[in-house]
Design an enzyme around this catalytic site. Structure first.
Site, PDB file in Angstrom:
ATOM      1  N   HIS A 275      -3.583   7.128   2.951  1.00  0.00           N
ATOM      2  CA  HIS A 275      -3.950   5.835   2.364  1.00  0.00           C
ATOM      3  C   HIS A 275      -5.323   5.424   2.895  1.00  0.00           C
ATOM      4  CE1 HIS A 275      -3.921   1.820   0.956  1.00  0.00           C
ATOM      5  NE2 HIS A 275      -3.750   1.266   2.150  1.00  0.00           N
TER       6      HIS A 275
ATOM      7  N   ASN B  32     -10.271  -0.170  -0.261  1.00  0.00           N
ATOM      8  CA  ASN B  32      -8.807  -0.073  -0.276  1.00  0.00           C
ATOM      9  C   ASN B  32      -8.302  -0.566  -1.636  1.00  0.00           C
ATOM     10  OD1 ASN B  32      -6.057  -0.314   0.046  1.00  0.00           O
ATOM     11  ND2 ASN B  32      -6.152  -1.372   2.008  1.00  0.00           N
TER      12      ASN B  32
ATOM     13  N   CYS C 149       0.805  -1.223   0.000  1.00  0.00           N
ATOM     14  CA  CYS C 149       0.000   0.000   0.000  1.00  0.00           C
ATOM     15  C   CYS C 149       0.842   1.280   0.000  1.00  0.00           C
ATOM     16  CB  CYS C 149      -0.945   0.007   1.192  1.00  0.00           C
ATOM     17  SG  CYS C 149      -2.117  -1.349   1.130  1.00  0.00           S
TER      18      CYS C 149
END
Ligand code: UT7
Length: 331
Positions: A256, A286, A116
């Site tokens: 994020h 996500n 990520c």
């Protein structure tokens, strides 16, 4: 003469049309909209359904969006970094294919994998190349087809992830705009808590690994959550402190999008009001490498030249970090 800096001068994005809502997930695994919304902030995510289409399909669309908006000739692009955890194939750089397909015939390209944090690390790489004076136009694309590595019988992971792609163009700034500072970290202790067991060099694919569903993402959610909350907040605060930024100096947090509770904890530590926090987790979930550029694209019209943005990310590895960037244009 002021130091040459690297600024973001355009962004682009692509998400697939197919929407996977919490309501539909309720019919697939034992879960419910209330649980997902209160624990993660996610209401729906996009899924690339079409057979035979991989991460490159979305990356190409995002790059083309950027190129059209900025009105540049793809032949001017010097370099393309594809930040991704889900390349089209294990061998053959997906970025090379993307560069060719968008007509960036003078660019060299490779994939960057840091889960990520991939896009954040890609920002750092692009900036360094530009600051060195070696290249003038570097595209960083964050793209992931998470649906290709998610087990849709596992309620602890399938509710979180989605597919998407975003792109940003980095160019030299003579006004000192762009990336000002970064604080990037890793800790290999994390690989036990968020991983895909099989398909790599330790455990190559076999009938057994497929039968055992070892090609899907496994996550110890609670542990990852704990590390993410403290580490993302730590690095964001550190970047603010060492650049003398108070909460009033920061116009936007670009976090994020893994879990709304992690984002809220980071914003709280920075003492930032919710109105300064970019958020689109409710509609995309996500998307791993794509979360940061998708935010930039969604909020582009609200950004003003000179705005101070603090980026923060946390992901598998563990990898994490924060960056301070001065926005370079009004749109
Ligand atoms: O971007 C990469 C980095 N990843 C992250 O940052 C993710 C970090 N982790 C998280 O976001 C959270 O840990 C999750 C969203 C994955 C899980 O939320 P949680 O609040 O940590 O839940 P939990 O794992 O502690 O589970 C609480 C309960 C459990 O039941 P019991 O043992 O209390 O009876 C789970 O079995 O919720 C249950 N549960 C679910 N219930 C309904 C777990 N998943 C679900 C579900 N629907 N989908």
């Amino acid at each position: 003469m002021s130091k040459k800096t690297a600024a973001i001068t355009a962004v682009g994005a692509y998400v697939p049309d197919f929407v996977l809502s919490n309501k539909v997930l309720e019919t697939m695994v034992e879960t419910n909209d209330e649980w997902i919304t209160s624990r993660t902030g996610i209401k729906e995510r996009r899924i690339l359904k079409e057979e035979g289409k991989g991460t490159s399909f979305m990356a190409i669309k995002a790059a083309e969006d950027l190129i059209n908006k900025r009105g540049i000739d793809p032949k001017e692009i010097d370099m393309l970094i594809l930040a991704t955890t889900t390349p089209d194939m294990p061998v053959a750089a997906t970025g090379a294919y993307v560069a060719s397909q968008i007509g960036a015939v003078n660019a060299f390209s490779y994939d960057l994998q840091a889960a990520c944090s991939s896009f954040l690390y890609g920002m750092s790489t692009a900036t360094s190349y530009i600051e060195s004076g070696r290249y003038k136009k570097v595209i960083v694309i964050g793209a992931d087809k998470m649906s290709s590595i998610i087990d849709y019988t596992d309620r602890t992971t399938c509710i979180i992830f989605g597919d998407g792609a975003g792109a940003a163009l980095f160019e030299p700034s003579e006004e000192g705009l762009g990336l000002q500072d970064e604080y990037l970290r890793t800790d290999g202790i994390g690989r036990e808590f968020l991983k895909i067991d099989a398909g790599g060099s330790i455990l190559p694919p076999s009938e057994e690994t497929v039968k055992n569903r070892q090609h899907f993402v496994q996550q110890d959610g609670k542990t990852v959550f704990k590390f993410a909350v403290s580490n993302m907040a730590d690095v964001a605060e550190k970047v603010m402190q060492r650049n003398g930024l108070s909460k009033d100096d920061v116009q936007w947090l670009v976090p994020h999008q893994a879990n709304k509770r992690i984002i809220d904890a980071t914003a709280n530590r920075m003492k930032l009001d919710a109105s300064k926090v970019m958020m689109n987790i409710q509609k995309y979930g996500n998307t791993t490498s794509a979360t940061l550029p998708l935010l930039l694209n969604d909020y582009e019209k609200q950004l003003k030249k000179g705005d101070n943005l603090v980026f923060a990310a946390f992901g598998g590895g563990f990898t994490w970090g924060a960056a301070y960037l001065k926005w370079a244009y009004n749109s």
